[in-house]
Design an enzyme around this catalytic site. Structure first.
Site, PDB file in Angstrom:
ATOM      1  N   TYR A 137       0.838  -1.208   0.000  1.00 16.31           N
ATOM      2  CA  TYR A 137       0.000   0.000   0.000  1.00 16.31           C
ATOM      3  C   TYR A 137       0.876   1.262   0.000  1.00 16.31           C
ATOM      4  CZ  TYR A 137      -3.259   3.467   1.939  1.00 16.31           C
ATOM      5  OH  TYR A 137      -4.019   4.587   2.154  1.00 16.31           O
ATOM      6  N   LYS A 141       1.276   4.418  -2.698  1.00 11.65           N
ATOM      7  CA  LYS A 141       1.106   5.834  -2.323  1.00 11.65           C
ATOM      8  C   LYS A 141       2.358   6.646  -2.676  1.00 11.65           C
ATOM      9  CE  LYS A 141      -3.080   5.960  -0.753  1.00 11.65           C
ATOM     10  NZ  LYS A 141      -4.081   6.783  -1.454  1.00 11.65           N
TER      11      LYS A 141
END
Ligand code: GDP
Length: 312
Positions: A137, A141
């Site tokens: 994740y 980002k």
């Protein structure tokens, strides 16, 4: 942003997007655009481009993302990296191609190295290894931040990036399997009280420290940055204070009014030991968080109880 500008809130049903939409409505912005994921799948580049071409959008709040707590990140790492890379790539590219005036990309403080000094300053990005439980994740980002910066450099766009700390508020995810700690504990203590259970299980050791920002504060910060911040460098959004998971559990137990025990389960990972953000930059720009954790928790618990009554 002028009140008649067309503003697209991507992810308007989530914790962050819904708070941004409420704030824009309250401030009198009249030309707001949003779509649910069943109406517009942002993972599909053609659909996304067609949507931008059809709507002549001026401003974009990019709050659409696949998010989840420590267990969900651990169980679905491929979904987390793939969906987030696709959503942000499609939206950023479409925003560039259709001459969007400005875009705000929302990241997360898990982009910072696991063992970075605290509080986390913006310049610590990419100075060390990430926390393994949410690395896929976080990598997505970080790619989003770098895309915004690269588009600005190469194409002259105005795409800014903000890194909010852990958030909570209305429209949070209360599913115990996929949620973050704060909504999970509200639900666990509430249900333990209702069912007169002797104890509540809290994952990990209780020692990690986290900072919690109410989504209404976050929304205010996002509008503030959209209106006042122009730089490619990332900006942290937080309150500047953190508490341990043990303290959080005790606070929630008191607010719920549960009198059983708290039992820690150290066989479940703690994740990163601490992630307190340095908020000096956004404070200097002229924004400060206003909602204290006690008041914020009480309002979230009241709303949760209302929903619970409605469901019964
Ligand atoms: P993180 O901030 O990315 O680590 O995500 P979480 O909000 O899921 O977890 C924060 C911390 O709370 C971790 O140390 C978890 O182990 C701990 N925790 C304690 N109980 C729970 C729970 O019931 N659910 C979740 N998601 N985390 C919990």
């Amino acid at each position: 942003m002028d009140k008649q500008d067309s503003i697209y809130v991507a992810g308007h049903r989530g914790l962050v997007g819904s708070a941004i939409l409420r704030k824009l409505e309250r401030e009198g912005y009249r030309n707001l655009i949003y779509r649910s994921s069943s109406e517009l799948d942002l993972r599909d580049s053609r659909q996304t481009m067609a949507f931008f071409q059809e709507h002549s959008i001026d401003y974009v709040f990019l709050a659409a993302a696949k998010v989840g707590g420590i267990a969900a990140n651990n169980e679905y790492p491929a979904d987390f990296i793939r969906d987030n890379l696709m959503i942000q790539t499609n939206v950023i590219e479409a925003a560039y191609r259709t001459n969007v005036k400005k875009l705000l990309f929302l990241g997360s403080t898990c982009i910072y190295p696991k063992l970075a000094p605290q509080p986390l300053k913006e310049e610590y990005l990419l100075t060390g290894e990430l926390e393994p439980t949410n690395e896929p994740y976080a990598i997505a980002k970080i790619a989003g931040i770098k895309m915004c910066q690269s588009y600005n450099r190469q194409y002259g766009t105005r795409f800014i990036s903000a890194m909010p700390t852990n958030m909570y508020g209305p429209n949070d995810n209360f599913n115990l399997h996929t949620s973050h700690v704060l909504p999970a504990l509200i639900r666990k203590f509430h249900e333990a009280k209702e069912n007169r259970l002797p104890s509540v299980e809290v994952w990990g050791t209780g020692n990690p420290r986290r900072e919690f920002l109410h989504s209404d504060d976050l929304a205010e910060a996002c509008l503030f940055l959209m209106n006042h911040y122009e730089d490619s460098e990332i900006v942290n959004i937080g309150v500047g204070e953190d508490i341990s998971i043990r303290e959080l559990a005790e606070k929630i137990r008191d607010i719920v009014g549960y009198d059983g025990d708290i039992v820690f389960n150290p066989s479940i990972p703690d994740g990163t030991p601490r992630k307190l953000v340095d908020v000096a930059k956004i404070n200097r720009l002229g924004w400060k968080a206003k909602i204290g954790l006690d008041n914020g928790l009480r309002s979230v618990y009241d709303a949760f109880r209302q929903d619970d009554l409605v469901k019964q």
